[in-house]
Design a protein around this motif. Structure first.
Motif, PDB file in Angstrom:
ATOM      1  N   GLY A  92      14.360   8.840   7.383  1.00 11.06           N
ATOM      2  CA  GLY A  92      13.706   7.941   8.229  1.00 11.06           C
ATOM      3  C   GLY A  92      14.433   8.093   9.614  1.00 11.06           C
ATOM      4  O   GLY A  92      15.648   8.216   9.943  1.00 11.06           O
ATOM      5  N   GLY A 155       6.055   1.899  11.652  1.00  9.37           N
ATOM      6  CA  GLY A 155       4.753   0.671  11.809  1.00  9.37           C
ATOM      7  C   GLY A 155       5.216  -0.172  13.230  1.00  9.37           C
ATOM      8  O   GLY A 155       4.129  -0.379  13.792  1.00  9.37           O
ATOM      9  N   LEU A 172       2.569  -6.828   8.617  1.00 15.99           N
ATOM     10  CA  LEU A 172       2.775  -7.171   7.499  1.00 15.99           C
ATOM     11  C   LEU A 172       4.259  -6.470   6.781  1.00 15.99           C
ATOM     12  O   LEU A 172       4.286  -5.136   6.871  1.00 15.99           O
ATOM     13  CB  LEU A 172       1.621  -7.008   6.630  1.00 15.99           C
ATOM     14  CG  LEU A 172       0.341  -7.882   6.828  1.00 15.99           C
ATOM     15  CD1 LEU A 172      -0.719  -7.611   5.604  1.00 15.99           C
ATOM     16  CD2 LEU A 172       0.626  -9.182   6.916  1.00 15.99           C
ATOM     17  N   ARG A 175       9.571  -8.817   3.835  1.00 16.20           N
ATOM     18  CA  ARG A 175      10.348  -9.997   4.001  1.00 16.20           C
ATOM     19  C   ARG A 175       9.760 -10.924   5.251  1.00 16.20           C
ATOM     20  O   ARG A 175      10.395 -11.939   5.396  1.00 16.20           O
ATOM     21  CB  ARG A 175      11.938  -9.475   4.222  1.00 16.20           C
ATOM     22  CG  ARG A 175      12.642  -9.090   3.133  1.00 16.20           C
ATOM     23  CD  ARG A 175      13.837  -8.485   3.346  1.00 16.20           C
ATOM     24  NE  ARG A 175      13.619  -7.107   4.034  1.00 16.20           N
ATOM     25  CZ  ARG A 175      14.712  -6.208   3.763  1.00 16.20           C
ATOM     26  NH1 ARG A 175      15.945  -6.782   3.417  1.00 16.20           N
ATOM     27  NH2 ARG A 175      14.557  -5.149   4.280  1.00 16.20           N
ATOM     28  N   VAL A 219       1.492   1.881   5.916  1.00 21.85           N
ATOM     29  CA  VAL A 219       2.722   2.841   6.208  1.00 21.85           C
ATOM     30  C   VAL A 219       3.985   2.265   5.479  1.00 21.85           C
ATOM     31  O   VAL A 219       4.818   1.917   6.245  1.00 21.85           O
ATOM     32  CB  VAL A 219       2.801   3.210   7.686  1.00 21.85           C
ATOM     33  CG1 VAL A 219       3.157   1.795   8.654  1.00 21.85           C
ATOM     34  CG2 VAL A 219       3.952   4.168   7.940  1.00 21.85           C
ATOM     35  N   GLU A 225       6.633  -2.117  -6.225  1.00 18.46           N
ATOM     36  CA  GLU A 225       5.905  -3.289  -5.590  1.00 18.46           C
ATOM     37  C   GLU A 225       4.475  -2.879  -4.684  1.00 18.46           C
ATOM     38  O   GLU A 225       3.741  -3.698  -4.657  1.00 18.46           O
ATOM     39  CB  GLU A 225       6.689  -4.332  -4.779  1.00 18.46           C
ATOM     40  CG  GLU A 225       7.566  -5.094  -5.199  1.00 18.46           C
ATOM     41  CD  GLU A 225       8.476  -5.825  -4.065  1.00 18.46           C
ATOM     42  OE1 GLU A 225       8.007  -6.501  -2.975  1.00 18.46           O
ATOM     43  OE2 GLU A 225       9.810  -5.756  -4.318  1.00 18.46           O
ATOM     44  N   VAL A 247      -1.246   6.578   5.903  1.00 15.74           N
ATOM     45  CA  VAL A 247      -0.074   7.681   5.986  1.00 15.74           C
ATOM     46  C   VAL A 247       1.139   7.282   5.087  1.00 15.74           C
ATOM     47  O   VAL A 247       2.276   7.850   5.456  1.00 15.74           O
ATOM     48  CB  VAL A 247       0.289   7.952   7.620  1.00 15.74           C
ATOM     49  CG1 VAL A 247      -0.905   8.530   8.224  1.00 15.74           C
ATOM     50  CG2 VAL A 247       0.900   6.618   8.001  1.00 15.74           C
TER      51      VAL A 247
HETATM   52  N1  LIG Z   1       2.729  11.065   5.876  1.00 11.80           N
HETATM   53  C1  LIG Z   1       3.848  11.289   6.060  1.00 11.80           C
HETATM   54  O1  LIG Z   1       4.112  12.541   6.269  1.00 11.80           O
HETATM   55  C2  LIG Z   1       4.994  10.225   5.992  1.00 11.80           C
HETATM   56  C3  LIG Z   1       6.200  10.973   6.937  1.00 11.80           C
HETATM   57  C4  LIG Z   1       7.172   9.816   6.936  1.00 11.80           C
HETATM   58  C5  LIG Z   1       7.028   8.571   6.214  1.00 11.80           C
HETATM   59  N2  LIG Z   1       5.940   8.356   5.499  1.00 11.80           N
HETATM   60  C6  LIG Z   1       5.790   6.867   4.703  1.00 11.80           C
HETATM   61  O2  LIG Z   1       6.250   5.781   5.679  1.00 11.80           O
HETATM   62  C7  LIG Z   1       6.958   4.947   5.153  1.00 11.80           C
HETATM   63  C8  LIG Z   1       7.530   4.064   6.075  1.00 11.80           C
HETATM   64  O3  LIG Z   1       8.611   4.758   6.915  1.00 11.80           O
HETATM   65  P1  LIG Z   1       9.431   3.943   7.839  1.00 11.80           P
HETATM   66  O4  LIG Z   1      10.496   5.016   8.239  1.00 11.80           O
HETATM   67  O5  LIG Z   1       8.774   3.113   8.794  1.00 11.80           O
HETATM   68  O6  LIG Z   1      10.221   3.227   6.807  1.00 11.80           O
HETATM   69  P2  LIG Z   1      11.115   1.763   7.044  1.00 11.80           P
HETATM   70  O7  LIG Z   1      11.747   1.685   8.451  1.00 11.80           O
HETATM   71  O8  LIG Z   1      11.916   1.791   5.893  1.00 11.80           O
HETATM   72  O9  LIG Z   1      10.244   0.667   7.026  1.00 11.80           O
HETATM   73  C9  LIG Z   1       9.707   0.100   5.846  1.00 11.80           C
HETATM   74  C10 LIG Z   1       8.549  -1.090   5.925  1.00 11.80           C
HETATM   75  O10 LIG Z   1       8.017  -1.168   4.757  1.00 11.80           O
HETATM   76  C11 LIG Z   1       8.287  -2.697   4.344  1.00 11.80           C
HETATM   77  N3  LIG Z   1       7.847  -2.723   2.995  1.00 11.80           N
HETATM   78  C12 LIG Z   1       8.725  -2.521   1.991  1.00 11.80           C
HETATM   79  N4  LIG Z   1       8.128  -2.891   0.837  1.00 11.80           N
HETATM   80  C13 LIG Z   1       7.079  -3.527   1.138  1.00 11.80           C
HETATM   81  C14 LIG Z   1       6.316  -4.262   0.303  1.00 11.80           C
HETATM   82  N5  LIG Z   1       6.342  -4.520  -0.966  1.00 11.80           N
HETATM   83  N6  LIG Z   1       5.371  -4.792   1.000  1.00 11.80           N
HETATM   84  C15 LIG Z   1       5.018  -5.002   2.298  1.00 11.80           C
HETATM   85  N7  LIG Z   1       6.004  -4.154   3.353  1.00 11.80           N
HETATM   86  C16 LIG Z   1       7.008  -3.567   2.630  1.00 11.80           C
HETATM   87  C17 LIG Z   1       9.591  -2.956   4.996  1.00 11.80           C
HETATM   88  O11 LIG Z   1       9.518  -4.231   5.145  1.00 11.80           O
HETATM   89  P3  LIG Z   1      11.160  -5.124   4.864  1.00 11.80           P
HETATM   90  O12 LIG Z   1      11.788  -4.754   6.080  1.00 11.80           O
HETATM   91  O13 LIG Z   1      10.586  -6.558   4.815  1.00 11.80           O
HETATM   92  O14 LIG Z   1      11.614  -4.493   3.490  1.00 11.80           O
HETATM   93  C18 LIG Z   1       9.480  -2.333   6.079  1.00 11.80           C
HETATM   94  O15 LIG Z   1       8.781  -3.143   7.190  1.00 11.80           O
HETATM   95  C19 LIG Z   1       7.954   5.828   4.237  1.00 11.80           C
HETATM   96  O16 LIG Z   1       8.656   5.126   3.332  1.00 11.80           O
HETATM   97  C20 LIG Z   1       7.065   6.832   3.562  1.00 11.80           C
HETATM   98  O17 LIG Z   1       6.455   6.561   2.318  1.00 11.80           O
HETATM   99  C21 LIG Z   1       4.762   9.264   5.498  1.00 11.80           C
END
Ligand SMILES: NC(=O)c1ccc[n+]([C@@H]2O[C@H](COP(=O)([O-])OP(=O)(O)OC[C@H]3O[C@@H](n4cnc5c(N)ncnc54)[C@H](OP(=O)(O)O)[C@@H]3O)[C@@H](O)[C@H]2O)c1
Length: 336
Positions: A92, A155, A172, A175, A219, A225, A247
């Motif tokens: 990440g 996001g 959204l 938490r 995202v 969940e 994505v």
């Molecule tokens: N397409 C691609 O090539 C690609 C590449 C990279 C990442 N991704 C995807 O993008 C995701 C996000 O990456 P990131 O770096 O932004 O992650 P991050 O910084 O860990 O953020 C994750 C976000 O998702 C929220 N979340 C977790 N569980 C949730 C739920 N049940 N309902 C609503 N929100 C929830 C978290 O909220 P809280 O803070 O409240 O827990 C946080 O805001 C990755 O996990 C991966 O699946 C895809």
């Protein structure tokens, strides 16, 4: 410390790692499974840098930390190493900027009817002025509402750029708003001066928010969940004529429900980068759908990947040596 990578990294990257982290004893053993790595190598390893090659905890008595080459951990959760005491960190923070650019490009493409234009091109059809006006006049962007489900590193960067385009942003997360974000992230993108203008709500607000959403960006990580978070019920509530950009990971959006919403015209267009089955099977309905943009899981590719991963690994080597908390630790309790 003894560092092992199972990745297909080149010599130049390993040389740069050796130079930046002189305390490391570096070993590369390209592998597709844990069995490809000799038992004595596993037994010595203290730091493992890998994508999907995960050892049995009993075979790695000295292992302290796994740096994953993925941002998600859904492939690790079912492995015994997940419940061991070994630290697990993710990638990440490598891709938020290019990923947010990808998302915004998709929003603009959908607003300007890119799927419909591509379908016309495939048929070598040049629409009449009346047809153009009726079906290819852009959808509003400035003044429209963009909802981002998952308000983490990616996001937030999506929200920052969307705000500059005049979109009202709703975010959204699990938490909801928190007083302070913990200092555990490798790269949180550019400062977002207007963050206070984002309507940040807990994910329980999803049904109400969907009814006023023009662009839905998904995202979130794939967790128990979030699996099926956007299903038939939710997509049945989305504002008619809206667009979806997915994505996240296959499994978060119910593909059957989204296809039905597209066919019913409730969702006007979708941009899909991730799918339940990857590679997408040749007979998948997504390939030919005239309202859909399909990309092969490329949203997270990052132009400065090698340099950023080097920076992340070295920062964490220093932290582990100093006994400080590592950046990008997987949240075992939250499952991502
Ligand atoms: N397409 C691609 O090539 C690609 C590449 C990279 C990442 N991704 C995807 O993008 C995701 C996000 O990456 P990131 O770096 O932004 O992650 P991050 O910084 O860990 O953020 C994750 C976000 O998702 C929220 N979340 C977790 N569980 C949730 C739920 N049940 N309902 C609503 N929100 C929830 C978290 O909220 P809280 O803070 O409240 O827990 C946080 O805001 C990755 O996990 C991966 O699946 C895809």
């Amino acid at each position: 410390m003894r560092y092992l990578t199972t990745l297909d990294v080149d010599d130049a990257w390993l040389d740069a790692l050796a130079k930046a982290c002189p305390s490391l004893e570096i070993r590369r053993h390209r592998a597709d499974s844990a069995e490809d790595v000799p038992a004595d190598v596993w037994a010595q390893t203290e730091i493992l840098h890998t994508g999907y090659v995960l050892p049995d905890p009993a075979s790695v008595p000295r292992l302290r930390w796994i740096q994953l080459d993925t941002s998600g951990v859904e492939h690790v959760r079912a492995h015994p190493i997940w419940s061991s005491g070994v630290e697990i960190t993710t990638l990440g923070g490598i891709a938020p900027v290019p990923m947010a650019e990808f998302v915004i490009a998709s929003v603009l493409d959908l607003a300007h009817h890119a799927p419909a234009v591509a379908a016309l091109r495939r048929r070598r059809a040049w629409p009449s002025p009346a047809e153009r006006l009726a079906s290819l006049t852009p959808l509003p962007v400035d003044g429209a509402t963009l909802t981002v489900v998952g308000y983490g590193r990616i996001g937030r960067e999506v929200a920052r750029i969307a705000h500059t385009l005049g979109l009202a942003v709703v975010a959204l997360s699990r938490r909801g708003p928190r007083a302070e974000e913990p200092d555990i992230h490798f790269d949180t993108g550019r400062p977002f001066e207007h963050a206070a203008q984002v309507e940040h709500l807990p994910v329980s607000a999803l049904p109400e928010v969907l009814a006023r959403t023009d662009y839905l960006v998904v995202v979130v990580p794939l967790t128990p969940e979030t699996a099926g978070l956007l299903g038939e019920r939710e997509l049945g509530r989305i504002k008619p004529g809206s667009c979806v950009v997915n994505v996240s990971r296959g499994g978060v959006v119910d593909e059957t429900a989204l296809l039905a919403a597209l066919d019913a015209g409730r969702v006007r267009y979708a941009a899909m980068d991730v799918f339940d089955d990857e590679p997408l099977p040749a007979d998948s309905p997504w390939w030919e759908h005239d309202q859909v943009l399909v990309t092969p899981h490329i949203a997270g590719l990052a132009p400065r990947y090698s340099e950023q991963v080097l920076d992340l690994v070295c920062t964490n080597v220093l932290r582990i040596e100093e006994g400080r908390p590592l950046l990008n630790r997987a949240d075992r309790a939250a499952g991502y």
